[in-house]
Motif scaffolding. Structure first.
Motif, PDB file in Angstrom:
ATOM      1  N   MET A   1       0.841  -1.174   0.000  1.00 17.62           N
ATOM      2  CA  MET A   1       0.000   0.000   0.000  1.00 17.62           C
ATOM      3  C   MET A   1       0.889   1.240   0.000  1.00 17.62           C
ATOM      4  SD  MET A   1      -2.795   1.057   2.903  1.00 17.62           S
ATOM      5  CE  MET A   1      -4.262   1.814   2.297  1.00 17.62           C
ATOM      6  N   ALA A   2       0.603   2.186  -0.878  1.00 20.79           N
ATOM      7  CA  ALA A   2       1.349   3.440  -0.935  1.00 20.79           C
ATOM      8  C   ALA A   2       0.982   4.301   0.264  1.00 20.79           C
ATOM      9  CB  ALA A   2       1.019   4.175  -2.224  1.00 20.79           C
ATOM     10  N   ALA A   3       1.857   5.241   0.577  1.00 20.95           N
ATOM     11  CA  ALA A   3       1.588   6.139   1.701  1.00 20.95           C
ATOM     12  C   ALA A   3       0.300   6.904   1.453  1.00 20.95           C
ATOM     13  CB  ALA A   3       2.753   7.099   1.893  1.00 20.95           C
ATOM     14  N   GLY A   4      -0.465   7.070   2.494  1.00 21.91           N
ATOM     15  CA  GLY A   4      -1.709   7.822   2.420  1.00 21.91           C
ATOM     16  C   GLY A   4      -1.715   8.940   3.442  1.00 21.91           C
ATOM     17  N   TYR A   5      -2.710   9.772   3.307  1.00 23.24           N
ATOM     18  CA  TYR A   5      -2.804  10.951   4.161  1.00 23.24           C
ATOM     19  C   TYR A   5      -4.277  11.219   4.433  1.00 23.24           C
ATOM     20  CZ  TYR A   5      -2.471  15.909   5.346  1.00 23.24           C
ATOM     21  OH  TYR A   5      -2.579  17.113   5.961  1.00 23.24           O
ATOM     22  N   LEU A   6      -4.644  11.315   5.696  1.00 23.02           N
ATOM     23  CA  LEU A   6      -6.025  11.567   6.077  1.00 23.02           C
ATOM     24  C   LEU A   6      -6.210  13.069   6.282  1.00 23.02           C
ATOM     25  CD1 LEU A   6      -8.725  10.122   6.699  1.00 23.02           C
ATOM     26  CD2 LEU A   6      -8.051  10.161   9.099  1.00 23.02           C
ATOM     27  N   SER A   7      -6.614  13.745   5.220  1.00 22.63           N
ATOM     28  CA  SER A   7      -6.829  15.188   5.281  1.00 22.63           C
ATOM     29  C   SER A   7      -8.126  15.487   6.029  1.00 22.63           C
ATOM     30  CB  SER A   7      -6.911  15.765   3.871  1.00 22.63           C
ATOM     31  OG  SER A   7      -8.106  15.301   3.243  1.00 22.63           O
ATOM     32  N   TRP A   8      -8.341  16.754   6.360  1.00 24.88           N
ATOM     33  CA  TRP A   8      -9.580  17.150   7.016  1.00 24.88           C
ATOM     34  C   TRP A   8     -10.775  16.831   6.113  1.00 24.88           C
ATOM     35  CZ3 TRP A   8     -12.038  17.563  11.232  1.00 24.88           C
ATOM     36  CH2 TRP A   8     -13.260  18.202  11.298  1.00 24.88           C
ATOM     37  N   ASN A   9     -10.618  16.995   4.811  1.00 24.92           N
ATOM     38  CA  ASN A   9     -11.730  16.690   3.894  1.00 24.92           C
ATOM     39  C   ASN A   9     -12.156  15.231   3.999  1.00 24.92           C
ATOM     40  OD1 ASN A   9     -11.991  19.283   2.933  1.00 24.92           O
ATOM     41  ND2 ASN A   9     -10.631  18.950   1.192  1.00 24.92           N
ATOM     42  N   CYS A  10     -11.207  14.339   4.245  1.00 25.62           N
ATOM     43  CA  CYS A  10     -11.533  12.916   4.419  1.00 25.62           C
ATOM     44  C   CYS A  10     -12.017  12.624   5.840  1.00 25.62           C
ATOM     45  CB  CYS A  10     -10.315  12.052   4.105  1.00 25.62           C
ATOM     46  SG  CYS A  10      -9.794  12.134   2.386  1.00 25.62           S
ATOM     47  N   ALA A  11     -11.486  13.341   6.812  1.00 26.54           N
ATOM     48  CA  ALA A  11     -11.853  13.109   8.214  1.00 26.54           C
ATOM     49  C   ALA A  11     -13.195  13.754   8.572  1.00 26.54           C
ATOM     50  CB  ALA A  11     -10.757  13.656   9.138  1.00 26.54           C
ATOM     51  N   ARG A  12     -13.587  14.804   7.845  1.00 26.54           N
ATOM     52  CA  ARG A  12     -14.798  15.555   8.191  1.00 26.54           C
ATOM     53  C   ARG A  12     -16.066  14.708   8.254  1.00 26.54           C
ATOM     54  NH1 ARG A  12     -15.409  20.748   5.034  1.00 26.54           N
ATOM     55  NH2 ARG A  12     -14.502  19.306   3.573  1.00 26.54           N
ATOM     56  N   LYS A  40      -0.180  18.188  10.972  1.00 25.79           N
ATOM     57  CA  LYS A  40       1.186  18.723  11.085  1.00 25.79           C
ATOM     58  C   LYS A  40       2.105  17.777  11.845  1.00 25.79           C
ATOM     59  CE  LYS A  40       3.886  22.674  12.326  1.00 25.79           C
ATOM     60  NZ  LYS A  40       4.138  23.763  13.170  1.00 25.79           N
ATOM     61  N   SER A  41       1.561  17.072  12.826  1.00 22.30           N
ATOM     62  CA  SER A  41       2.382  16.175  13.645  1.00 22.30           C
ATOM     63  C   SER A  41       2.740  14.868  12.936  1.00 22.30           C
ATOM     64  CB  SER A  41       1.648  15.837  14.941  1.00 22.30           C
ATOM     65  OG  SER A  41       0.546  14.997  14.653  1.00 22.30           O
ATOM     66  N   GLY A  42       2.093  14.599  11.812  1.00 20.38           N
ATOM     67  CA  GLY A  42       2.339  13.351  11.096  1.00 20.38           C
ATOM     68  C   GLY A  42       1.399  12.227  11.499  1.00 20.38           C
ATOM     69  N   LEU A  43       0.481  12.493  12.410  1.00 19.19           N
ATOM     70  CA  LEU A  43      -0.448  11.456  12.859  1.00 19.19           C
ATOM     71  C   LEU A  43      -1.503  11.118  11.812  1.00 19.19           C
ATOM     72  CD1 LEU A  43      -1.027  12.551  16.586  1.00 19.19           C
ATOM     73  CD2 LEU A  43       0.448  10.711  15.728  1.00 19.19           C
ATOM     74  N   ALA A  44      -1.570  11.891  10.750  1.00 16.47           N
ATOM     75  CA  ALA A  44      -2.558  11.631   9.697  1.00 16.47           C
ATOM     76  C   ALA A  44      -1.948  10.902   8.498  1.00 16.47           C
ATOM     77  CB  ALA A  44      -3.188  12.951   9.236  1.00 16.47           C
ATOM     78  N   VAL A  45      -0.699  10.465   8.621  1.00 17.40           N
ATOM     79  CA  VAL A  45      -0.007   9.751   7.542  1.00 17.40           C
ATOM     80  C   VAL A  45      -0.020   8.259   7.850  1.00 17.40           C
ATOM     81  CG1 VAL A  45       2.204   9.436   6.339  1.00 17.40           C
ATOM     82  CG2 VAL A  45       1.473  11.726   7.064  1.00 17.40           C
ATOM     83  N   TYR A  46      -0.295   7.454   6.828  1.00 16.36           N
ATOM     84  CA  TYR A  46      -0.308   6.007   7.028  1.00 16.36           C
ATOM     85  C   TYR A  46       0.328   5.304   5.825  1.00 16.36           C
ATOM     86  CZ  TYR A  46      -4.492   6.483   4.093  1.00 16.36           C
ATOM     87  OH  TYR A  46      -5.356   6.799   3.076  1.00 16.36           O
ATOM     88  N   HIS A  47       0.787   4.062   6.077  1.00 16.46           N
ATOM     89  CA  HIS A  47       1.411   3.243   5.035  1.00 16.46           C
ATOM     90  C   HIS A  47       0.734   1.888   4.883  1.00 16.46           C
ATOM     91  CE1 HIS A  47       4.521   6.145   6.249  1.00 16.46           C
ATOM     92  NE2 HIS A  47       4.806   6.148   4.960  1.00 16.46           N
ATOM     93  N   THR A  48      -0.001   1.485   5.893  1.00 12.16           N
ATOM     94  CA  THR A  48      -0.698   0.203   5.864  1.00 12.16           C
ATOM     95  C   THR A  48      -2.160   0.428   6.238  1.00 12.16           C
ATOM     96  OG1 THR A  48      -0.311  -0.284   8.212  1.00 12.16           O
ATOM     97  CG2 THR A  48       1.405  -0.998   6.641  1.00 12.16           C
ATOM     98  N   GLU A  49      -2.980  -0.579   6.024  1.00 14.12           N
ATOM     99  CA  GLU A  49      -4.393  -0.463   6.413  1.00 14.12           C
ATOM    100  C   GLU A  49      -4.523  -0.312   7.918  1.00 14.12           C
ATOM    101  OE1 GLU A  49      -6.989  -3.449   4.789  1.00 14.12           O
ATOM    102  OE2 GLU A  49      -6.146  -3.194   2.790  1.00 14.12           O
ATOM    103  N   GLN A  50      -3.683  -0.987   8.671  1.00 10.18           N
ATOM    104  CA  GLN A  50      -3.723  -0.868  10.127  1.00 10.18           C
ATOM    105  C   GLN A  50      -3.372   0.558  10.558  1.00 10.18           C
ATOM    106  OE1 GLN A  50      -1.270  -3.665  12.257  1.00 10.18           O
ATOM    107  NE2 GLN A  50      -2.050  -3.019  14.234  1.00 10.18           N
ATOM    108  N   GLU A  51      -2.365   1.153   9.945  1.00  8.68           N
ATOM    109  CA  GLU A  51      -2.002   2.539  10.261  1.00  8.68           C
ATOM    110  C   GLU A  51      -3.126   3.498   9.859  1.00  8.68           C
ATOM    111  OE1 GLU A  51       1.722   3.420   8.365  1.00  8.68           O
ATOM    112  OE2 GLU A  51       2.871   2.175   9.748  1.00  8.68           O
ATOM    113  N   GLU A  52      -3.813   3.197   8.777  1.00 13.06           N
ATOM    114  CA  GLU A  52      -4.945   4.032   8.359  1.00 13.06           C
ATOM    115  C   GLU A  52      -6.042   4.002   9.430  1.00 13.06           C
ATOM    116  OE1 GLU A  52      -7.974   4.711   4.583  1.00 13.06           O
ATOM    117  OE2 GLU A  52      -6.883   2.808   4.736  1.00 13.06           O
ATOM    118  N   MET A  53      -6.286   2.828  10.014  1.00  9.93           N
ATOM    119  CA  MET A  53      -7.287   2.718  11.073  1.00  9.93           C
ATOM    120  C   MET A  53      -6.865   3.527  12.301  1.00  9.93           C
ATOM    121  SD  MET A  53      -9.638   1.136   9.626  1.00  9.93           S
ATOM    122  CE  MET A  53     -10.750   1.015  10.990  1.00  9.93           C
TER     123      MET A  53
END
Length: 183
Positions: A1-12, A40-53
């Motif tokens: 899985m490629a790196a992902g990012y949970l932006s506010w638009n996705c979290a809203r 900003k802290s990097g807590l919204a970045v993930y590389h695996t499905e588990q990290e996305e959760m």
């Protein structure tokens, strides 16, 4: 899985399920401001499905943080977290929840500083509770709290501050929710 990012638009959309504390949406404005710290802290970045959760779990933890702050301040929200919300938040182990709360608190304090995080959370809870007010009018009502410290306003302000400061973060010590039994 490629790196992902949970932006506010996705979290809203997820946040809308949790942040229903006030009818005017004041809590969602606070959540949006805080999500910038998560990003900003990097807590919204993930590389695996588990990290996305884990990234997604910060939305629920942010809501828990807000509700707990209001509870310790002695403010009853219009609508607390639902039983389903609480079950979703506490699906992880208590150690994972505690770790997530600590990481979230640190990210928020790194971004805003301790007193500003306390100030913005207090003003959000009060604005939501009192309805539409001019922010400067509301802030002046609590000026001694920000100038002389929470202890100048009494015990509820001290309890809310100690929570923001991290004095009591373990999920078993949260006051605003009853933790569901393990499955």
């Amino acid at each position: 899985m490629a790196a992902g990012y949970l932006s506010w638009n996705c979290a809203r959309p997820i946040a809308k399920e949790y942040f229903q504390f006030w009818p005017d949406g004041e809590d969602m404005l606070w959540a949006k401001s805080c999500w910038a710290a998560v990003e900003k802290s990097g807590l919204a970045v993930y590389h695996t499905e588990q990290e996305e959760m884990v990234c997604l779990s910060y939305v629920g933890l942010l809501a828990l943080f807000y509700q707990e702050f209001a509870w310790r301040l002695g403010v009853e929200t219009y609508k607390p977290l639902s039983e389903d919300n609480i079950t979703e938040i506490f699906y992880a182990s208590l150690d994972e929840i505690d770790s997530g709360l600590v990481q979230l608190r640190e990210a928020l304090q790194d971004r805003f500083g301790l007193m500003e995080l306390y100030r913005m959370t207090l003003l959000s809870v009060e604005a939501g509770r009192q309805g539409a007010r001019i922010p400067s009018e509301l802030a002046s009502e609590y000026e001694s709290c920000f100038t002389y410290g929470p202890e100048s306003m009494g015990l509820p302000f001290e309890r809310a501050f100690s929570f923001v400061n991290g004095a009591i973060l373990h999920p078993e010590e949260l006051c605003s929710v009853t933790i569901p039994r393990a499955r």
